[in-house]
Design a protein around this motif. Sequence first.
Motif, mmCIF file in Angstrom:
data_model
loop_
_atom_site.group_PDB
_atom_site.id
_atom_site.type_symbol
_atom_site.label_atom_id
_atom_site.label_comp_id
_atom_site.label_asym_id
_atom_site.label_seq_id
_atom_site.Cartn_x
_atom_site.Cartn_y
_atom_site.Cartn_z
ATOM 1 N N PHE A 1 0.838 -1.201 0.000
ATOM 2 C CA PHE A 1 0.000 0.000 0.000
ATOM 3 C C PHE A 1 0.871 1.248 0.000
ATOM 4 O O PHE A 1 0.663 2.178 -0.800
ATOM 5 C CB PHE A 1 -0.929 -0.003 1.211
ATOM 6 C CG PHE A 1 -1.828 1.205 1.279
ATOM 7 C CD1 PHE A 1 -3.054 1.213 0.622
ATOM 8 C CD2 PHE A 1 -1.454 2.347 1.990
ATOM 9 C CE1 PHE A 1 -3.880 2.332 0.662
ATOM 10 C CE2 PHE A 1 -2.268 3.460 2.048
ATOM 11 C CZ PHE A 1 -3.488 3.459 1.383
ATOM 12 N N MET A 2 1.861 1.292 0.892
ATOM 13 C CA MET A 2 2.746 2.444 0.958
ATOM 14 C C MET A 2 3.606 2.555 -0.288
ATOM 15 O O MET A 2 3.801 3.645 -0.839
ATOM 16 C CB MET A 2 3.633 2.361 2.203
ATOM 17 C CG MET A 2 2.898 2.531 3.506
ATOM 18 S SD MET A 2 4.024 2.759 4.910
ATOM 19 C CE MET A 2 4.741 4.345 4.497
ATOM 20 N N GLY A 3 4.146 1.430 -0.746
ATOM 21 C CA GLY A 3 5.077 1.456 -1.870
ATOM 22 C C GLY A 3 4.445 1.907 -3.168
ATOM 23 O O GLY A 3 4.957 2.796 -3.851
ATOM 24 N N ILE A 4 3.314 1.311 -3.518
ATOM 25 C CA ILE A 4 2.693 1.665 -4.799
ATOM 26 C C ILE A 4 2.056 3.051 -4.718
ATOM 27 O O ILE A 4 2.082 3.810 -5.690
ATOM 28 C CB ILE A 4 1.679 0.580 -5.215
ATOM 29 C CG1 ILE A 4 2.382 -0.766 -5.360
ATOM 30 C CG2 ILE A 4 1.023 0.961 -6.544
ATOM 31 C CD1 ILE A 4 1.466 -1.914 -5.678
ATOM 32 N N SER A 5 1.501 3.407 -3.565
ATOM 33 C CA SER A 5 0.991 4.773 -3.394
ATOM 34 C C SER A 5 2.112 5.787 -3.585
ATOM 35 O O SER A 5 1.937 6.824 -4.250
ATOM 36 C CB SER A 5 0.356 4.954 -2.010
ATOM 37 O OG SER A 5 -0.780 4.139 -1.855
ATOM 38 N N SER A 6 3.268 5.504 -3.019
ATOM 39 C CA SER A 6 4.418 6.401 -3.165
ATOM 40 C C SER A 6 4.914 6.434 -4.603
ATOM 41 O O SER A 6 5.337 7.485 -5.103
ATOM 42 C CB SER A 6 5.550 5.968 -2.231
ATOM 43 O OG SER A 6 5.145 6.030 -0.878
ATOM 44 N N LEU A 7 4.878 5.286 -5.281
ATOM 45 C CA LEU A 7 5.261 5.252 -6.693
ATOM 46 C C LEU A 7 4.385 6.200 -7.518
ATOM 47 O O LEU A 7 4.888 6.951 -8.371
ATOM 48 C CB LEU A 7 5.164 3.823 -7.227
ATOM 49 C CG LEU A 7 5.524 3.591 -8.694
ATOM 50 C CD1 LEU A 7 6.140 2.208 -8.878
ATOM 51 C CD2 LEU A 7 4.326 3.727 -9.630
ATOM 52 N N LEU A 8 3.081 6.167 -7.259
ATOM 53 C CA LEU A 8 2.174 7.059 -7.990
ATOM 54 C C LEU A 8 2.500 8.519 -7.689
ATOM 55 O O LEU A 8 2.493 9.370 -8.588
ATOM 56 C CB LEU A 8 0.723 6.746 -7.611
ATOM 57 C CG LEU A 8 0.223 5.334 -7.944
ATOM 58 C CD1 LEU A 8 -1.222 5.152 -7.470
ATOM 59 C CD2 LEU A 8 0.319 5.047 -9.433
ATOM 60 N N VAL A 9 2.795 8.802 -6.428
ATOM 61 C CA VAL A 9 3.117 10.182 -6.044
ATOM 62 C C VAL A 9 4.384 10.657 -6.739
ATOM 63 O O VAL A 9 4.407 11.709 -7.392
ATOM 64 C CB VAL A 9 3.286 10.301 -4.515
ATOM 65 C CG1 VAL A 9 3.845 11.670 -4.137
ATOM 66 C CG2 VAL A 9 1.951 10.066 -3.814
ATOM 67 N N TYR A 10 5.465 9.885 -6.617
ATOM 68 C CA TYR A 10 6.750 10.330 -7.163
ATOM 69 C C TYR A 10 6.731 10.379 -8.687
ATOM 70 O O TYR A 10 7.412 11.214 -9.292
ATOM 71 C CB TYR A 10 7.875 9.421 -6.670
ATOM 72 C CG TYR A 10 8.300 9.733 -5.252
ATOM 73 C CD1 TYR A 10 9.022 10.884 -4.958
ATOM 74 C CD2 TYR A 10 7.975 8.884 -4.201
ATOM 75 C CE1 TYR A 10 9.410 11.180 -3.667
ATOM 76 C CE2 TYR A 10 8.356 9.172 -2.904
ATOM 77 C CZ TYR A 10 9.070 10.324 -2.640
ATOM 78 O OH TYR A 10 9.442 10.630 -1.359
ATOM 79 N N VAL B 1 -5.916 15.143 -2.789
ATOM 80 C CA VAL B 1 -6.556 14.463 -1.653
ATOM 81 C C VAL B 1 -6.072 13.016 -1.560
ATOM 82 O O VAL B 1 -5.741 12.522 -0.471
ATOM 83 C CB VAL B 1 -8.089 14.504 -1.796
ATOM 84 C CG1 VAL B 1 -8.750 13.669 -0.703
ATOM 85 C CG2 VAL B 1 -8.595 15.944 -1.748
ATOM 86 N N ALA B 2 -6.015 12.340 -2.705
ATOM 87 C CA ALA B 2 -5.638 10.923 -2.714
ATOM 88 C C ALA B 2 -4.189 10.723 -2.278
ATOM 89 O O ALA B 2 -3.881 9.828 -1.480
ATOM 90 C CB ALA B 2 -5.855 10.343 -4.113
ATOM 91 N N GLN B 3 -3.289 11.554 -2.792
ATOM 92 C CA GLN B 3 -1.872 11.362 -2.489
ATOM 93 C C GLN B 3 -1.541 11.736 -1.050
ATOM 94 O O GLN B 3 -0.833 11.003 -0.353
ATOM 95 C CB GLN B 3 -1.029 12.177 -3.473
ATOM 96 C CG GLN B 3 -1.111 11.640 -4.893
ATOM 97 C CD GLN B 3 -0.387 12.522 -5.902
ATOM 98 O OE1 GLN B 3 0.019 13.639 -5.594
ATOM 99 N NE2 GLN B 3 -0.217 12.015 -7.102
ATOM 100 N N GLY B 4 -2.040 12.888 -0.594
ATOM 101 C CA GLY B 4 -1.817 13.254 0.800
ATOM 102 C C GLY B 4 -2.488 12.284 1.751
ATOM 103 O O GLY B 4 -1.907 11.891 2.779
ATOM 104 N N GLY B 5 -3.718 11.877 1.422
ATOM 105 C CA GLY B 5 -4.439 10.927 2.268
ATOM 106 C C GLY B 5 -3.775 9.573 2.319
ATOM 107 O O GLY B 5 -3.719 8.928 3.375
ATOM 108 N N SER B 6 -3.229 9.107 1.190
ATOM 109 C CA SER B 6 -2.552 7.807 1.160
ATOM 110 C C SER B 6 -1.279 7.833 1.994
ATOM 111 O O SER B 6 -0.954 6.858 2.687
ATOM 112 C CB SER B 6 -2.219 7.422 -0.288
ATOM 113 O OG SER B 6 -3.408 7.230 -1.041
ATOM 114 N N LEU B 7 -0.535 8.953 1.935
ATOM 115 C CA LEU B 7 0.646 9.084 2.786
ATOM 116 C C LEU B 7 0.259 9.007 4.258
ATOM 117 O O LEU B 7 0.840 8.237 5.030
ATOM 118 C CB LEU B 7 1.344 10.419 2.502
ATOM 119 C CG LEU B 7 2.442 10.815 3.497
ATOM 120 C CD1 LEU B 7 3.618 9.857 3.424
ATOM 121 C CD2 LEU B 7 2.905 12.250 3.260
ATOM 122 N N GLY B 8 -0.721 9.801 4.660
ATOM 123 C CA GLY B 8 -1.150 9.794 6.055
ATOM 124 C C GLY B 8 -1.688 8.456 6.494
ATOM 125 O O GLY B 8 -1.407 7.998 7.611
#
Length: 415
Positions: free
Chosen positions: A241-250, A333-340
């Motif tokens: 969850f963290m890894g792929i969410s971060s991949l989308l962000v970066y 919203v999605a990227q900040g929310g996924s990080l949190g």
Amino acid sequence: MAVTRAQQPVVTTSPLPLPSRPAHPALLLTGILLVALNMRACLAAISPMVGEIQQSFGLSATASGLITTVPVLFQGVGAPLTPRLTRRFGTERVVLGAVLVLGAGVLLRVLPSVAALYGGCVVIGVAIAVLNVSMPGLVKREFPGRAAAMTGVYSTTMLVGATLAAGLSVPLEHALGGGWQASLGAWSLLALVAAVAWLPQVLRSRQERAAVAAAPAVRQHAGRPIQGLWRTPMAWQISLFMGISSLLVYTLVAWMPTILADHGMDRGEAGLVFAFSNLIQVAGAFLVPLLAGRMTSQRALAVVMAALNALGIAVLLIAPVPGAWVAATILGVAQGGSLGLGLAFIVLRTDSAAGAAQLGGMSQAIGYLVAAAGPVGAGALHQLTGDWTTPLALMLALAGVVGVAGWGAGRNRTL
């Protein structure tokens, strides 16, 4: 007069160590917030300067891209080492050391040498990795009843630091008159301020270690690491969850303005859209962990974050220019929310500070190694296909994987 058995004083020892407390709670909160400000600022500050750095050293486009990729990669490399450091030296001293190393890395990065540039990026990445892993355990220990809410506060502060750094880099360059070196080097002062603010916690921890050393029964029942963590499905689900969410962000951090410009948007407006999306992330990073802390299960919240990521990417895919501001809002919203939420999973799915640090080490090691592949992979696919359809379509599919991983990570259980 004889003292009856019921009247005799009873001496008890707590089976678990109580959360530590500073001389004043404001000192702890101030220290946490100042440390959090540093955790993204030095990464975001360099993005507006990459073009100047490229010209200064005569770097290729690929070599310039590594300036932002190397710190992300080494966040993944350094993360597994942190739980051992915190067990040996204590979280407070490790955090202080990491902040000082971060400041040193910022200064190393601006020396007139390509080797120093990339060496500074490595040092910065490792220092941020240590902070990334240390902070969830520290929050879990100091705020056991409000861990999710405090996670929202410090993850929001991280994004505020990144937003300020991205916006102030160019004005600082003009104000200081020393080119990109002066602008980037100035952020070492923020690390120094954070280190000074953190000193009271280090001094307090020495006193507490002495008290614990005199109480073997308490020390014996201190929080222990999770056994077989790397074989636990939920730990892998949190990590994915963290890894792929971060991949989308970066990936979008690296390419979103270019995607919009390549579809005909003015580059100045594309930059504003990107900045607006980053600003919206702050709201998501603050609100989503607060919601997570009020829920017994965060499955629905994780799926909503994945769905918003997918919706924002779909808008970029279907109508990149007409829907740019809508996509920026949704993705913010999605990227900040996924990080949190990813950080909240670390404190909600563990029973102790030691467990939170261990899970943080695993999830962020996997997460940042996965995330580092995003910008490079998207750029390679764009070069291969000649458009952005294939990279965005792949990101859309990965958002579905985030939803599946989040469904497992959001279960109401602890490791």
